[in-house]
Design a protein around this motif. Structure first.
Motif, PDB file in Angstrom:
ATOM      1  N   LEU A  42       3.900   7.180   8.632  1.00 21.53           N
ATOM      2  CA  LEU A  42       3.918   6.947  10.076  1.00 21.53           C
ATOM      3  C   LEU A  42       5.271   7.393  10.614  1.00 21.53           C
ATOM      4  CD1 LEU A  42       2.242   3.409  10.174  1.00 21.53           C
ATOM      5  CD2 LEU A  42       1.170   5.644  10.411  1.00 21.53           C
ATOM      6  N   LYS A  43       5.264   8.382  11.488  1.00 17.42           N
ATOM      7  CA  LYS A  43       6.518   8.942  12.006  1.00 17.42           C
ATOM      8  C   LYS A  43       6.713   8.632  13.484  1.00 17.42           C
ATOM      9  CE  LYS A  43       6.307  12.546   8.507  1.00 17.42           C
ATOM     10  NZ  LYS A  43       6.247  13.981   8.193  1.00 17.42           N
ATOM     11  N   PRO A  79       0.831  -1.204   0.000  1.00 19.02           N
ATOM     12  CA  PRO A  79       0.000   0.000   0.000  1.00 19.02           C
ATOM     13  C   PRO A  79       0.866   1.256   0.000  1.00 19.02           C
ATOM     14  CG  PRO A  79       0.058  -0.959   2.197  1.00 19.02           C
ATOM     15  CD  PRO A  79       0.818  -1.896   1.295  1.00 19.02           C
ATOM     16  N   LEU A  80       0.307   2.345  -0.475  1.00 16.25           N
ATOM     17  CA  LEU A  80       1.046   3.610  -0.576  1.00 16.25           C
ATOM     18  C   LEU A  80       1.520   4.085   0.798  1.00 16.25           C
ATOM     19  CD1 LEU A  80       2.014   5.738  -2.541  1.00 16.25           C
ATOM     20  CD2 LEU A  80      -0.179   6.899  -2.325  1.00 16.25           C
ATOM     21  N   SER A  81       0.736   3.831   1.833  1.00 15.65           N
ATOM     22  CA  SER A  81       1.141   4.256   3.178  1.00 15.65           C
ATOM     23  C   SER A  81       2.437   3.566   3.592  1.00 15.65           C
ATOM     24  CB  SER A  81       0.047   3.913   4.193  1.00 15.65           C
ATOM     25  OG  SER A  81      -1.143   4.569   3.876  1.00 15.65           O
ATOM     26  N   PHE A  82       2.535   2.282   3.303  1.00 18.26           N
ATOM     27  CA  PHE A  82       3.745   1.530   3.656  1.00 18.26           C
ATOM     28  C   PHE A  82       4.954   2.103   2.922  1.00 18.26           C
ATOM     29  CE2 PHE A  82       6.810  -1.709   2.475  1.00 18.26           C
ATOM     30  CZ  PHE A  82       7.124  -2.278   3.693  1.00 18.26           C
ATOM     31  N   LEU A  83       4.795   2.374   1.618  1.00 21.09           N
ATOM     32  CA  LEU A  83       5.923   2.870   0.824  1.00 21.09           C
ATOM     33  C   LEU A  83       6.364   4.254   1.284  1.00 21.09           C
ATOM     34  CD1 LEU A  83       4.682   1.671  -2.669  1.00 21.09           C
ATOM     35  CD2 LEU A  83       6.539   0.694  -1.319  1.00 21.09           C
ATOM     36  N   ARG A 142      10.005   5.031   2.873  1.00 23.82           N
ATOM     37  CA  ARG A 142      10.841   6.091   2.300  1.00 23.82           C
ATOM     38  C   ARG A 142      11.255   7.084   3.391  1.00 23.82           C
ATOM     39  NH1 ARG A 142      13.179   7.398  -2.858  1.00 23.82           N
ATOM     40  NH2 ARG A 142      13.586   9.616  -2.819  1.00 23.82           N
ATOM     41  N   HIS A 143      10.313   7.441   4.253  1.00 23.04           N
ATOM     42  CA  HIS A 143      10.586   8.385   5.336  1.00 23.04           C
ATOM     43  C   HIS A 143      11.636   7.814   6.290  1.00 23.04           C
ATOM     44  CE1 HIS A 143       9.769  11.349   8.515  1.00 23.04           C
ATOM     45  NE2 HIS A 143       9.774  10.322   9.361  1.00 23.04           N
ATOM     46  N   THR A 144      11.528   6.528   6.601  1.00 21.85           N
ATOM     47  CA  THR A 144      12.456   5.893   7.534  1.00 21.85           C
ATOM     48  C   THR A 144      13.851   5.781   6.934  1.00 21.85           C
ATOM     49  OG1 THR A 144      10.616   4.587   8.405  1.00 21.85           O
ATOM     50  CG2 THR A 144      12.820   3.844   8.963  1.00 21.85           C
ATOM     51  N   GLY A 200      15.811   9.071   6.651  1.00 21.71           N
ATOM     52  CA  GLY A 200      16.062   9.796   7.896  1.00 21.71           C
ATOM     53  C   GLY A 200      15.140  10.970   8.095  1.00 21.71           C
ATOM     54  N   GLY A 201      13.919  10.870   7.583  1.00 18.24           N
ATOM     55  CA  GLY A 201      12.957  11.953   7.747  1.00 18.24           C
ATOM     56  C   GLY A 201      13.010  12.988   6.660  1.00 18.24           C
ATOM     57  N   GLU A 202      13.922  12.817   5.689  1.00 15.06           N
ATOM     58  CA  GLU A 202      14.047  13.793   4.607  1.00 15.06           C
ATOM     59  C   GLU A 202      13.523  13.206   3.301  1.00 15.06           C
ATOM     60  OE1 GLU A 202      18.081  14.923   4.365  1.00 15.06           O
ATOM     61  OE2 GLU A 202      18.187  15.711   6.399  1.00 15.06           O
ATOM     62  N   GLY A 203      12.969  14.044   2.480  1.00 17.20           N
ATOM     63  CA  GLY A 203      12.485  13.611   1.176  1.00 17.20           C
ATOM     64  C   GLY A 203      11.106  12.985   1.256  1.00 17.20           C
ATOM     65  N   SER A 204      10.471  12.860   0.118  1.00 21.43           N
ATOM     66  CA  SER A 204       9.140  12.268   0.041  1.00 21.43           C
ATOM     67  C   SER A 204       9.122  11.224  -1.059  1.00 21.43           C
ATOM     68  CB  SER A 204       8.080  13.348  -0.242  1.00 21.43           C
ATOM     69  OG  SER A 204       8.387  14.017  -1.457  1.00 21.43           O
ATOM     70  N   PHE A 205       8.058  10.431  -1.076  1.00 20.20           N
ATOM     71  CA  PHE A 205       7.954   9.363  -2.076  1.00 20.20           C
ATOM     72  C   PHE A 205       7.832   9.984  -3.467  1.00 20.20           C
ATOM     73  CE2 PHE A 205       5.747   5.790  -4.201  1.00 20.20           C
ATOM     74  CZ  PHE A 205       6.679   4.796  -3.900  1.00 20.20           C
ATOM     75  N   PRO A 206       8.661   9.561  -4.441  1.00 21.15           N
ATOM     76  CA  PRO A 206       8.673  10.193  -5.771  1.00 21.15           C
ATOM     77  C   PRO A 206       7.302  10.146  -6.449  1.00 21.15           C
ATOM     78  CG  PRO A 206      10.534   8.687  -5.524  1.00 21.15           C
ATOM     79  CD  PRO A 206       9.645   8.474  -4.342  1.00 21.15           C
ATOM     80  N   GLU A 207       6.913  11.255  -7.043  1.00 22.55           N
ATOM     81  CA  GLU A 207       5.616  11.350  -7.701  1.00 22.55           C
ATOM     82  C   GLU A 207       5.502  10.378  -8.875  1.00 22.55           C
ATOM     83  OE1 GLU A 207       2.920  13.049  -6.957  1.00 22.55           O
ATOM     84  OE2 GLU A 207       3.771  13.990  -5.175  1.00 22.55           O
TER      85      GLU A 207
END
Length: 366
Positions: A100-101, A25-29, A33-35, A38-45
């Protein structure tokens, strides 16, 4: 794992007759990616457009889960085309993919991190035994336990439509391992009947898949447990209960030639994996896993000449200490090439799993 760009899926087989397809699911990805970042960047569009599953919808009893797709509605669906007084499906909660942070609660785990099962592939008559995916992420090959030629068929499934496109016949007992060549033109299968088979896989411009049995060879004196392709060519290794590993080559005239046999090992060879080291020198490394749990690494050099055809040489690179290995049979080995280190050495990662219920990860510098 289903490979290829934009694929976030895997297929699974067990002691049942069904191949199951799971999608991330998109939430998992986004959380992954966030983990990793290291908290930087987002999942590529551009990758986000390929993900169709937003989450998983758990039933009230928690016995099944359904994927929630990007195009699905949150409105309840009515059975039998509508009408008052009829039962309705459960309403699908509004899918809002989230990163999820912090440690999630149980409901978040179920909805945001569970990979829902999207398809079941029916066709095999016995328990699944082996699965593999090609490197382009377009075909899945599967086999099941067999005592006859009819049951020993290898099924090819098309990724996306999940339809059975081919049924390959060659063996008479359980096919123990399947693997596509790195250019996806050949499929190698090894079997309890002591033979290996090489199938040519062709794809037409319209997307249709055809196959042809190129060769079937009685390669060992006992069950063949595993096989692995050379990343740099049409050579492959087979390993067997007869304690041997043999290297084979497919020559230009489509003839199969044995080019090398490694010295006999101390116990049955249950796993083998080949990785490339130097493309120009055609050198690589073969990891050998045994029934005793021990693992050895062998350097392999392939040489191709017009006069002699393909030849190979081998040298023992490393015999790993027993305390680093498994205490029972090695079931599978897999390489993951990594980037070169600062000293310009190749860093390679090997993962092994065994009957001792352990997964071990090793890093090597060559």
């Amino acid at each position: 794992m289903v490979q290829g760009k934009g694929n976030h899926r895997f297929v699974s087989g067990a002691e049942e007759k069904v191949v199951r397809v799971f999608e991330a699911p998109l939430s998992f990805l986004k959380t992954l990616r966030h983990t990793c970042a290291g908290g930087e960047g987002s999942f590529p569009e551009e990758l986000q457009a390929d993900v169709q599953v937003l989450g998983a919808n758990m039933s009230a009893l928690g016995l099944s889960q359904k994927p929630i797709y990007l195009h699905s509605s949150s409105e309840p669906l009515e059975r039998n085309g509508g009408g008052e007084g009829l039962d309705t499906f459960e309403t699908v909660p509004e899918a809002a993919p989230a990163e999820l942070k912090e440690p999630p609660i149980e409901d978040q785990l179920a909805f945001h991190t569970l990979w829902p099962e999207s398809h079941k592939l029916y066709g095999h008559g016995n328990e699944l035994f082996s699965l593999c995916c090609d490197h382009n992420g377009s075909l899945i090959a599967s086999s099941c336990k067999a005592q006859s030629a009819a049951m020993a068929e290898i099924w090819l499934w098309e990724v996306g439509t999940w339809k059975a496109v081919c049924r390959l016949q060659s063996h008479s007992l359980t096919v123990t391992h399947l693997e596509f060549s790195y250019d996806d033109t050949l499929l190698l299968s090894v079997c309890r009947d002591r033979h290996f088979s090489v199938f040519s896989i062709q794809r037409t411009d319209s997307g249709e898949v055809s196959h042809k049995l190129m060769a079937k060879v009685e390669a060992h004196k006992r069950i063949i447990w595993a096989c692995s392709w050379n990343p740099f060519g049409h050579q492959f290794a087979t390993s067997s209960r007869d304690k041997t590993v043999k290297i084979w080559s497919i020559e230009k005239d489509a003839r199969i030639k044995q080019v090398l046999a490694l010295p006999q090992f101390g116990s049955s060879v249950t796993a083998v994996a080949w990785t490339g080291l130097d493309h120009e020198e055609k050198s690589g490394c073969i990891a050998v896993g045994m029934e005793s749990g021990l693992i050895e690494l062998w350097n392999i050099k392939i040489k191709e000449t017009e006069e002699e055809g393909t030849t190979a040489t081998a040298a023992l690179a490393l015999r790993m200490e027993p305390f680093m290995c498994h205490v029972s049979a090695v079931n599978r080995l897999a390489w993951r090439p990594t980037e070169k280190s600062e000293s310009n050495q190749s860093l390679l990662r090997l993962t092994s799993c065994g009957d001792d219920n352990c997964v071990r990860v090793f890093d090597f510098k060559f």
